[in-house]
Design an enzyme around this catalytic site. Structure first.
Site, PDB file in Angstrom:
ATOM      1  N   HIS A 143       0.834  -1.219   0.000  1.00  0.00           N
ATOM      2  CA  HIS A 143       0.000   0.000   0.000  1.00  0.00           C
ATOM      3  C   HIS A 143       0.864   1.263   0.000  1.00  0.00           C
ATOM      4  O   HIS A 143       0.390   2.336   0.353  1.00  0.00           O
ATOM      5  CB  HIS A 143      -0.986   0.006   1.176  1.00  0.00           C
ATOM      6  N   THR A 144       2.116   1.114  -0.365  1.00  0.00           N
ATOM      7  CA  THR A 144       3.003   2.282  -0.457  1.00  0.00           C
ATOM      8  C   THR A 144       2.958   2.887  -1.859  1.00  0.00           C
ATOM      9  O   THR A 144       3.297   4.061  -2.025  1.00  0.00           O
ATOM     10  CB  THR A 144       4.454   1.870  -0.166  1.00  0.00           C
ATOM     11  N   SER A 200      -5.706  -9.294 -12.409  1.00  0.00           N
ATOM     12  CA  SER A 200      -6.209  -8.244 -13.300  1.00  0.00           C
ATOM     13  C   SER A 200      -5.062  -7.539 -14.028  1.00  0.00           C
ATOM     14  O   SER A 200      -5.132  -7.340 -15.246  1.00  0.00           O
ATOM     15  CB  SER A 200      -7.078  -7.236 -12.542  1.00  0.00           C
ATOM     16  N   ASP A 241       1.529  -3.377  -9.478  1.00  0.00           N
ATOM     17  CA  ASP A 241       1.224  -4.640 -10.164  1.00  0.00           C
ATOM     18  C   ASP A 241       1.673  -4.618 -11.619  1.00  0.00           C
ATOM     19  O   ASP A 241       2.287  -5.565 -12.109  1.00  0.00           O
ATOM     20  CB  ASP A 241      -0.282  -4.920 -10.108  1.00  0.00           C
TER      21      ASP A 241
HETATM   22  C1  GLA Z   1      -3.207  -3.901  -5.146  1.00  0.00           C
HETATM   23  C2  GLA Z   1      -3.041  -2.676  -6.037  1.00  0.00           C
HETATM   24  C3  GLA Z   1      -1.579  -2.183  -5.998  1.00  0.00           C
HETATM   25  C4  GLA Z   1      -1.097  -1.991  -4.558  1.00  0.00           C
HETATM   26  C5  GLA Z   1      -1.401  -3.234  -3.719  1.00  0.00           C
HETATM   27  C6  GLA Z   1      -1.079  -3.023  -2.271  1.00  0.00           C
HETATM   28  O1  GLA Z   1      -2.504  -4.990  -5.662  1.00  0.00           O
HETATM   29  O2  GLA Z   1      -3.419  -2.956  -7.364  1.00  0.00           O
HETATM   30  O3  GLA Z   1      -1.473  -0.985  -6.728  1.00  0.00           O
HETATM   31  O4  GLA Z   1      -1.642  -0.845  -3.976  1.00  0.00           O
HETATM   32  O5  GLA Z   1      -2.761  -3.620  -3.827  1.00  0.00           O
HETATM   33  O6  GLA Z   1       0.282  -2.847  -2.080  1.00  0.00           O
END
Ligand code: GLA
Length: 385
Positions: A33-34, A127, A171
């Site tokens: 979540h960074t 996704s 991702d």
């Molecule tokens: C999901 C989001 C990413 C990221 C993670 C948490 O995978 O698509 O962008 O924020 O959660 O690190």
């Protein structure tokens, strides 16, 4: 998978497809979540794949089908818009829409049959895997020859603008930049990255899929993004910062007073300490200090559970029993709210770990976990058929 894709394509179109494409999924070792807070993360691509066979059409239609679903979808390239009933189809279609919005020429239609062994909606980026794959398909079939970061940026734009998740770049970059046996140290402020070799010695990373499904667009994911933005707006009045990631651990006591809001403070504390954990993880890895690496994973899980409040009952239980059955470090990976975890275990303990964790989790929740070694692999691939 390859044979099934080609067989299906031949059955429908009575000819062979032109090319076979594949895209991995990802784990994130540390830095959760960074990304949307312009911080640091350390993901890696792993060898579960979304694949597709593709052929050129003589008209301007995009035909997409998935081996796992019944119905195909068809749209006209000159008239793409989000169709709620198209479900998963909006991922690939969003890519064609986004390409068009960015001025890329879409000179002809395509037939695309997708297949996947990526656990869906499980925190392993199924996704982003299909989004990156589709941008890559367009890049090769239409001759754009885009580089990895451009592919990732288009896929990311499609995810945020077309599919409505306010996510960061983690991702899409992890998948597009995947490299065998390398982790990707990603700076989400500059979008710069470096490849890191993490030597785990006698240990290995194992993926545990909780099989508790969730959709991020209807999870509190976007709420966390908003909470961070709210805290940032307040703190910008006191610090010369662009994002929460510009703050230091030593700023936290003062931040607590300034925010005067327990929830917002906990969110900020997670982001600030998690960025520091990425730095500490790289340092410990360079020093070959496995115990510190494991402790950092555990600390990250605690922070995601208590401060960021995104892990949930199932992932917390998996964390506890992983440590009971031999893991020295364990944390949820990806967004959370169900999804998956990674555990650091001695390679020779894998069978014992897998058997016991599977049995225990099944007994408690009547859910079958999927447990497999994280095989770090290359990113996007294409083959002519
Ligand atoms: C999901 C989001 C990413 C990221 C993670 C948490 O995978 O698509 O962008 O924020 O959660 O690190």
């Amino acid at each position: 998978m390859k044979n099934k894709l080609i067989y299906t394509y031949r059955n429908i179109f009575h000819k062979k497809p032109d090319k076979l494409f594949s895209s991995p999924c990802r784990i994130n070792l540390i830095g959760e979540h960074t990304d949307y807070n312009l911080g640091l993360a350390l993901p890696a691509a792993i060898s579960k794949y979304t694949s597709a066979v593709v052929g050129k059409r003589n008209d301007r239609k995009i035909y997409i089908r998935s081996l796992n679903k019944k119905d195909p979808y068809e749209v006209d390239l000159d008239n793409i818009s989000k169709i709620p009933t198209y479900g998963w189809g909006n991922y690939p279609l969003g890519v064609f829409y986004t390409l068009k919005e960015n001025g890329y020429k879409l000179p002809f239609g395509l037939n695309i049959i997708y297949g996947s062994n990526v656990p869906m909606a499980s925190g392993l980026s199924s996704s982003a895997s299909i989004l990156n794959l589709t941008v890559y398909i367009a890049s090769i079939m239409y001759g754009y020859n885009l580089d990895e970061t451009t592919i990732a940026n288009i896929a990311h734009e499609s995810e945020t603008k077309y599919n409505g998740l306010k996510c960061g770049i983690l991702d899409e970059y992890a998948i597009a930049l995947g490299k065998k046996d390398k982790c990707i140290l990603l700076d989400c402020k500059s979008n710069k990255y470096s490849y890191e070799s993490i030597d785990l010695k006698d240990y290995a990373l194992v993926v545990i899929v909780s099989n508790v499904k969730r959709s991020l667009t209807v999870s509190p994911y976007n709420k966390r993004v908003e909470e961070c933005q709210k805290a940032l707006t307040i703190l910008k009045g006191h610090y010369d910062i662009e994002s929460l990631s510009d703050l230091k651990v030593s700023d936290l006591p003062n931040i607590k007073t300034l925010l005067n809001d327990e929830i917002l403070f906990k969110r900020v504390r997670h982001i600030v300490t998690e960025n520091q954990r990425v730095r500490d993880f790289i340092k410990a890895s360079k020093e070959g200090d496995i115990t510190t690496l494991a402790n950092i994973l555990n600390k990250s899980h605690e922070s995601l559970k208590d401060d960021y409040e995104v892990s949930g009952e199932y992932l917390d239980y998996i964390h506890d029993i992983s440590l009971k059955y031999g893991a020295i470090g364990e944390r949820m990976t990806g967004a959370g709210f169900g999804g998956s975890s990674i555990a650091l275990i001695k390679k020779i303990d894998f069978s014992y770990f897998k058997e016991n964790l599977y049995k225990d989790y099944l007994e408690k929740y009547h859910i079958k976990a999927k447990i497999f070694p994280a095989n770090i692999c290359d990113g996007l691939k294409v083959k002519s058929l």
